[in-house]
Design a protein around this motif. Structure first.
Motif, mmCIF file in Angstrom:
data_model
loop_
_atom_site.group_PDB
_atom_site.id
_atom_site.type_symbol
_atom_site.label_atom_id
_atom_site.label_comp_id
_atom_site.label_asym_id
_atom_site.label_seq_id
_atom_site.Cartn_x
_atom_site.Cartn_y
_atom_site.Cartn_z
ATOM 1 N N LYS A 7 -3.190 2.579 14.197
ATOM 2 C CA LYS A 7 -2.787 1.728 13.078
ATOM 3 C C LYS A 7 -2.254 2.550 11.907
ATOM 4 N N ILE A 8 -2.860 3.699 11.640
ATOM 5 C CA ILE A 8 -2.394 4.555 10.544
ATOM 6 C C ILE A 8 -1.012 5.130 10.867
ATOM 7 N N SER A 9 -0.857 5.656 12.070
ATOM 8 C CA SER A 9 0.449 6.194 12.480
ATOM 9 C C SER A 9 1.507 5.103 12.466
ATOM 10 N N GLY A 10 1.117 3.925 12.896
ATOM 11 C CA GLY A 10 2.046 2.803 12.919
ATOM 12 C C GLY A 10 2.522 2.430 11.533
ATOM 13 N N ALA A 41 10.246 -0.453 14.204
ATOM 14 C CA ALA A 41 9.790 -1.190 15.386
ATOM 15 C C ALA A 41 8.708 -0.406 16.132
ATOM 16 N N LYS A 42 8.899 0.905 16.222
ATOM 17 C CA LYS A 42 7.890 1.754 16.864
ATOM 18 C C LYS A 42 6.571 1.633 16.110
ATOM 19 N N GLY A 43 6.637 1.651 14.809
ATOM 20 C CA GLY A 43 5.441 1.526 13.992
ATOM 21 C C GLY A 43 4.734 0.209 14.203
ATOM 22 N N LYS A 44 5.495 -0.862 14.278
ATOM 23 C CA LYS A 44 4.898 -2.177 14.510
ATOM 24 C C LYS A 44 4.197 -2.212 15.861
#
Length: 63
Positions: A7-10, A41-44
């Motif tokens: 979640k943090i990296s996202g 989008a990758k983060g989501k």
């Protein structure tokens, strides 16, 4: 990766992606805008994966 780190990296990828999109828009750089959209989008996806891990852990803990 654990759910919290996902979640943090996202969130970090979402913010970086939005920033790239804004800079790309201001500089009229479509390539940078596209890269920003992909990173956002990758983060989501990472945030969603973290949430799924949380739910699975909760379900397993209830067994």
């Amino acid at each position: 990766m654990g759910s919290t780190s996902d979640k943090i990296s996202g969130k970090a990828n979402e913010i970086a992606g939005k920033t790239k999109q804004a800079v790309g828009k201001a500089a009229n750089d479509r390539d940078l805008q596209a890269k920003g959209a992909v990173q956002e989008a990758k983060g989501k996806g990472q945030v969603a994966a973290g949430k799924v891990k949380d739910k699975l852990k909760g379900a397993i803990d209830r067994l």
